[in-house]
Design an enzyme around this catalytic site. Structure first.
Site, PDB file in Angstrom:
ATOM      1  N   TYR A 159       0.858  -0.963   0.019  1.00 30.90           N
ATOM      2  CA  TYR A 159      -0.098  -0.299  -0.265  1.00 30.90           C
ATOM      3  C   TYR A 159       0.756   1.297   0.254  1.00 30.90           C
ATOM      4  O   TYR A 159       1.623   1.196   1.033  1.00 30.90           O
ATOM      5  CB  TYR A 159      -0.857   0.286   1.217  1.00 30.90           C
ATOM      6  CG  TYR A 159      -2.295  -1.020   1.435  1.00 30.90           C
ATOM      7  CD1 TYR A 159      -2.124  -1.878  -0.009  1.00 30.90           C
ATOM      8  CD2 TYR A 159      -2.664  -1.473   2.081  1.00 30.90           C
ATOM      9  CE1 TYR A 159      -2.857  -3.011  -0.041  1.00 30.90           C
ATOM     10  CE2 TYR A 159      -3.654  -2.418   2.168  1.00 30.90           C
ATOM     11  CZ  TYR A 159      -3.671  -3.225   1.414  1.00 30.90           C
ATOM     12  OH  TYR A 159      -4.893  -4.328   1.608  1.00 30.90           O
ATOM     13  N   SER A 205     -12.916  -5.141   1.334  1.00 31.27           N
ATOM     14  CA  SER A 205     -14.176  -4.024   1.417  1.00 31.27           C
ATOM     15  C   SER A 205     -15.464  -4.369   1.368  1.00 31.27           C
ATOM     16  O   SER A 205     -16.142  -5.196   1.003  1.00 31.27           O
ATOM     17  CB  SER A 205     -13.596  -4.503  -0.743  1.00 31.27           C
ATOM     18  OG  SER A 205     -12.127  -3.939  -0.938  1.00 31.27           O
ATOM     19  N   LEU A 265     -21.939   0.361  -1.845  1.00 29.65           N
ATOM     20  CA  LEU A 265     -23.249   0.547  -0.869  1.00 29.65           C
ATOM     21  C   LEU A 265     -23.820   0.899   0.234  1.00 29.65           C
ATOM     22  O   LEU A 265     -24.291   1.332   1.025  1.00 29.65           O
ATOM     23  CB  LEU A 265     -22.942  -1.067  -0.120  1.00 29.65           C
ATOM     24  CG  LEU A 265     -22.792  -2.643  -0.809  1.00 29.65           C
ATOM     25  CD1 LEU A 265     -22.251  -3.720   0.821  1.00 29.65           C
ATOM     26  CD2 LEU A 265     -24.091  -2.837  -1.111  1.00 29.65           C
ATOM     27  N   GLY A 297     -24.995   3.824  -1.015  1.00 33.54           N
ATOM     28  CA  GLY A 297     -25.902   4.635  -1.354  1.00 33.54           C
ATOM     29  C   GLY A 297     -25.282   5.645  -1.910  1.00 33.54           C
ATOM     30  O   GLY A 297     -26.312   6.640  -2.129  1.00 33.54           O
ATOM     31  N   LEU A 320     -17.839  -2.527   2.767  1.00 30.61           N
ATOM     32  CA  LEU A 320     -18.988  -2.072   1.621  1.00 30.61           C
ATOM     33  C   LEU A 320     -19.101  -1.877  -0.008  1.00 30.61           C
ATOM     34  O   LEU A 320     -19.365  -0.887  -0.526  1.00 30.61           O
ATOM     35  CB  LEU A 320     -17.904  -0.064   2.101  1.00 30.61           C
ATOM     36  CG  LEU A 320     -18.737  -0.186   3.765  1.00 30.61           C
ATOM     37  CD1 LEU A 320     -17.710   1.276   3.883  1.00 30.61           C
ATOM     38  CD2 LEU A 320     -20.010  -0.355   4.199  1.00 30.61           C
ATOM     39  N   ALA A 321     -17.767  -2.774  -0.406  1.00 28.65           N
ATOM     40  CA  ALA A 321     -17.784  -2.649  -1.739  1.00 28.65           C
ATOM     41  C   ALA A 321     -17.172  -1.931  -2.489  1.00 28.65           C
ATOM     42  O   ALA A 321     -17.770  -0.748  -3.498  1.00 28.65           O
ATOM     43  CB  ALA A 321     -19.243  -3.109  -2.324  1.00 28.65           C
TER      44      ALA A 321
END
Ligand code: NAP
Length: 322
Positions: free
Chosen positions: A58, A197, A204, A206, A199-200
Site C-alpha cells: 500500500y 472491501s 453500498l 448509496g 462496503l464494496a
C-alpha cells in the site's frame, strides 16, 4: 465496541481500520488526506478499534509509515496487521520483508503478518517456513493469509504446524462467497475471516449513482461502479435505507452490521474521513433482527451486476470516454 469471541493475545475488535487508502494515489484523495489519515487512526483508537490493517504494497510502504506514526506509543496496545506481497515468498525473502515492514511500522513485533495472496508457483511449505522462523524469534505474533481458498488455508496451517489465525478475503453483501465455506470453517476451527472491501468500496453507501460515480483509479477499475451496475443496485440500496431508517443508522452501517452478525467475522472498512470512521465503529453495536437479515439477504441475492469478461468493454469505454 465488540470483539471476536476468541482467545487471542490482544482482543480483536469487530470493526478494524483498513489503510490501503493511506499514501495510495489510486484512491484519489489528494495530498491533504495524509493528515486526515492520522486523525482517522487517532479517532479509531478512541472508539475502541484494536485492529489496524496495512500492507507493504500500500503506497509502497507509505501506508505502514503513516499508520505506525499515527499510532505512536499506542502501537503496543493494538493488533497491527501487515502483509507480505508474495512476489517470491521463499523463507529468507519473507523474513527480510517482515523486518522492513516492522521498521516502517515502528514495532518490534507485527501482531498479525499475512501472505497477501496465494503464489501460484511457490508452495506455502517454503513461505510458512519463513513465517515459523519469524514467530520463533518473536518478530511476528500470529500468521494470517489473504485471498486463500479453504483448501489452501488448511494446507498453509499444515505447513506452518500452527494456527493460521485469519484469512482476509473480499466479503460484502454483494460478494458473499466466504459464507459458503470459509466462515463455517472459521467458526468451527476458531479462526477469523477478515472482510475486506466490506462496503464494496463505497458502493453500498448509496452515495453514488449512474450520474455521480466515484473518482480515482481504484474505483474506475471496479465494475460495480459502471453506470449500469449502479442502476441495477438501486433496489438493494433502497432495502439498506429501509433497515437503516429503523435503526437511525446509514446504509453503510447496515451493510457492515450484516457481515458482523457472523461471530468470527471482522470487517476492516477504509475511511475517507473521521466521520466515516465514527460511523463504521458504531456499526459494531447494531443488532439486526432475523427478519431484517433475511430481507437484506434476499435483496442482495436479487442484485445481478455485470462483471467478469462481460464488464471489460464497458470498463474500457468508461475509462476512455469512447
Ligand atoms: N487483502 C486484500 O487483497 C485487500 C484488497 C482490498 C482491500 N483490502 C483491505 O481492506 C480495506 C477496506 O477495503 P476497501 O478500502 O477496498 O473498501 P471498503 O472498505 O469497502 O470501502 C472504503 C471506502 O468506502 C467509503 N466509506 C467508508 N466508510 C463509509 C461510511 N461510513 N459511509 C459512506 N462511505 C464510506 C470511503 O470512500 P468515499 O468516501 O470516497 O466514497 C472509503 O474509502 C483496505 O483499506 C485494505 O486495508 C485488502
Amino acid at each position: 465496541m465488540r470483539f471476536v469471541p476468541l482467545d487471542t493475545p490482544k482482543p480483536i475488535s469487530k470493526i478494524g481500520l483498513g489503510t490501503w487508502q493511506f499514501g495510495s494515489k489510486e484512491w484519489g484523495y489528494g495530498p491533504d488526506y495524509e493528515h486526515r489519515a492520522a486523525d482517522i487512526v487517532r479517532r479509531a483508537l478512541d472508539l475502541g478499534v484494536t485492529l489496524f490493517d496495512t500492507a507493504e504494497i500500500y503506497g509502497f510502504g507509505r501506508s505502514e509509515r503513516i499508520l505506525g506514526e499515527a499510532l505512536g506509543e499506542d502501537r503496543a496496545k493494538v493488533v497491527v496487521a501487515s502483509k507480505v506481497f508474495p512476489v517470491l515468498p521463499i523463507a529468507p525473502v519473507v523474513q527480510q520483508r517482515a523486518v522492513a515492514s516492522a521498521a516502517r511500522l515502528g514495532v518490534t513485533s507485527i501482531d498479525l503478518y499475512q501472505v497477501h495472496q496465494p503464489n501460484p508457483v511457490v508452495a506455502d511449505t517454503t513461505t510458512m517456513r519463513g513465517m515459523r522462523a519469524l514467530q520463533d524469534v518473536g518478530l511476528v505474533g500470529e500468521v494470517g493469509v489473504s485471498n486463500y481458498n479453504l483448501r489452501r488455508w488448511r494446507f498453509a496451517e499444515a505447513a506452518l504446524g500452527r494456527r493460521v489465525l485469519s484469512n482476509q478475503v473480499r466479503y460484502s453483501m454483494i460478494d458473499r462467497g466466504p459464507e459458503e465455506d470459509l466462515i463455517p470453517y472459521a467458526e468451527q476451527a476458531g479462526r477469523i475471516v477478515i472482510a475486506y472491501s466490506p462496503l464494496a468500496q463505497g458502493f453500498l453507501s448509496g452515495r453514488y449513482d449512474a450520474k455521480n460515480p466515484p473518482s480515482g483509479a481504484v474505483r474506475r477499475a471496479n465494475p460495480y461502479f459502471l453506470p449500469e451496475n449502479l442502476e441495477r443496485g438501486a433496489q438493494l440500496i433502497e432495502a439498506l435505507r429501509g433497515v437503516a431508517d429503523a435503526h437511525d443508522a446509514t446504509p453503510s452501517q447496515i451493510a457492515l452490521a450484516y457481515l458482523l452478525r457472523q461471530p468470527n467475522v471482522v470487517a476492516i472498512p477504509g475511511a475517507s474521513s473521521v466521520e466515516q470512521m465514527e460511523r463504521n465503529a458504531a456499526a459494531a453495536e447494531i443488532d439486526l433482527t432475523d427478519d431484517e437479515y433475511a430481507a437484506l439477504a434476499a435483496a442482495a441475492r436479487q442484485f445481478r451486476p455485470v462483471t467478469g469478461l462481460a464488464a471489460l468493454p464497458k470498463l474500457i469505454r468508461a475509462r476512455t470516454g469512447k
